[in-house]
Write a protein that holds these residues in place. Structure first.
Motif, PDB file in Angstrom:
ATOM      1  N   LYS A   1       0.836  -1.206   0.000  1.00 51.68           N
ATOM      2  CA  LYS A   1       0.000   0.000   0.000  1.00 51.68           C
ATOM      3  C   LYS A   1       0.870   1.256   0.000  1.00 51.68           C
ATOM      4  N   GLN A   2       1.977   1.219   0.735  1.00 54.03           N
ATOM      5  CA  GLN A   2       2.860   2.380   0.768  1.00 54.03           C
ATOM      6  C   GLN A   2       3.521   2.618  -0.587  1.00 54.03           C
ATOM      7  N   ARG A   3       3.925   1.564  -1.268  1.00 54.62           N
ATOM      8  CA  ARG A   3       4.529   1.737  -2.592  1.00 54.62           C
ATOM      9  C   ARG A   3       3.509   2.276  -3.590  1.00 54.62           C
TER      10      ARG A   3
ATOM     11  N   ALA B   1       3.926  12.143   1.364  1.00 57.39           N
ATOM     12  CA  ALA B   1       3.559  10.803   1.820  1.00 57.39           C
ATOM     13  C   ALA B   1       3.198  10.823   3.306  1.00 57.39           C
ATOM     14  N   GLN B   2       3.936  11.597   4.096  1.00 58.01           N
ATOM     15  CA  GLN B   2       3.669  11.709   5.533  1.00 58.01           C
ATOM     16  C   GLN B   2       2.270  12.253   5.814  1.00 58.01           C
TER      17      GLN B   2
ATOM     18  N   ASP C   1       0.166   9.065   5.217  1.00 56.43           N
ATOM     19  CA  ASP C   1       0.467   7.913   6.074  1.00 56.43           C
ATOM     20  C   ASP C   1       1.583   8.299   7.040  1.00 56.43           C
TER      21      ASP C   1
ATOM     22  N   ILE D   1       4.921   6.069   7.373  1.00 54.80           N
ATOM     23  CA  ILE D   1       5.915   5.856   6.317  1.00 54.80           C
ATOM     24  C   ILE D   1       7.241   6.496   6.724  1.00 54.80           C
TER      25      ILE D   1
ATOM     26  N   THR E   1      11.859   4.233   3.335  1.00 52.32           N
ATOM     27  CA  THR E   1      10.909   3.608   2.410  1.00 52.32           C
ATOM     28  C   THR E   1      10.779   4.442   1.152  1.00 52.32           C
TER      29      THR E   1
END
Length: 87
Positions: A19-21, A43-44, A47, A50, A54
């Motif tokens: 999901k993070q990718r 991204a932060q 999420d 993360i 990553t």
């Protein structure tokens, strides 16, 4: 470049699609980020869990596969199109 194409290429090269990718791919595809930190901050916001490592690994992976070019400020590059006269 389509997200599905990138995911297929990552899978072909043995990478798991987390999901993070997927979120990082969305950020890179939707934004013109000038550096890894900018991608990380975006991204932060989505999420909090993360990590910078990553983000760095994902960007490095895409760069090694030829999909990202630092000269193009982390935009996904269309490698299969003919170059413009200015290239």
């Amino acid at each position: 470049m389509e997200k599905k194409y990138l995911i297929d290429e990552l899978k072909k090269n043995g990478f798991r699609i987390t999901k993070q990718r997927e979120m990082l791919l969305d950020i890179i595809l939707e934004n013109n980020c000038s550096c890894i930190k900018e991608i990380y901050y975006k991204a932060q916001k989505k999420d909090k869990n993360i990590g910078f490592a990553t983000v760095y690994r994902m960007v490095n992976m895409l760069e090694n596969m030829g999909f990202i070019n630092r000269k193009n400020m982390y935009r996904i590059c269309l490698l299969y199109t003919s170059p413009s006269p200015r290239d």
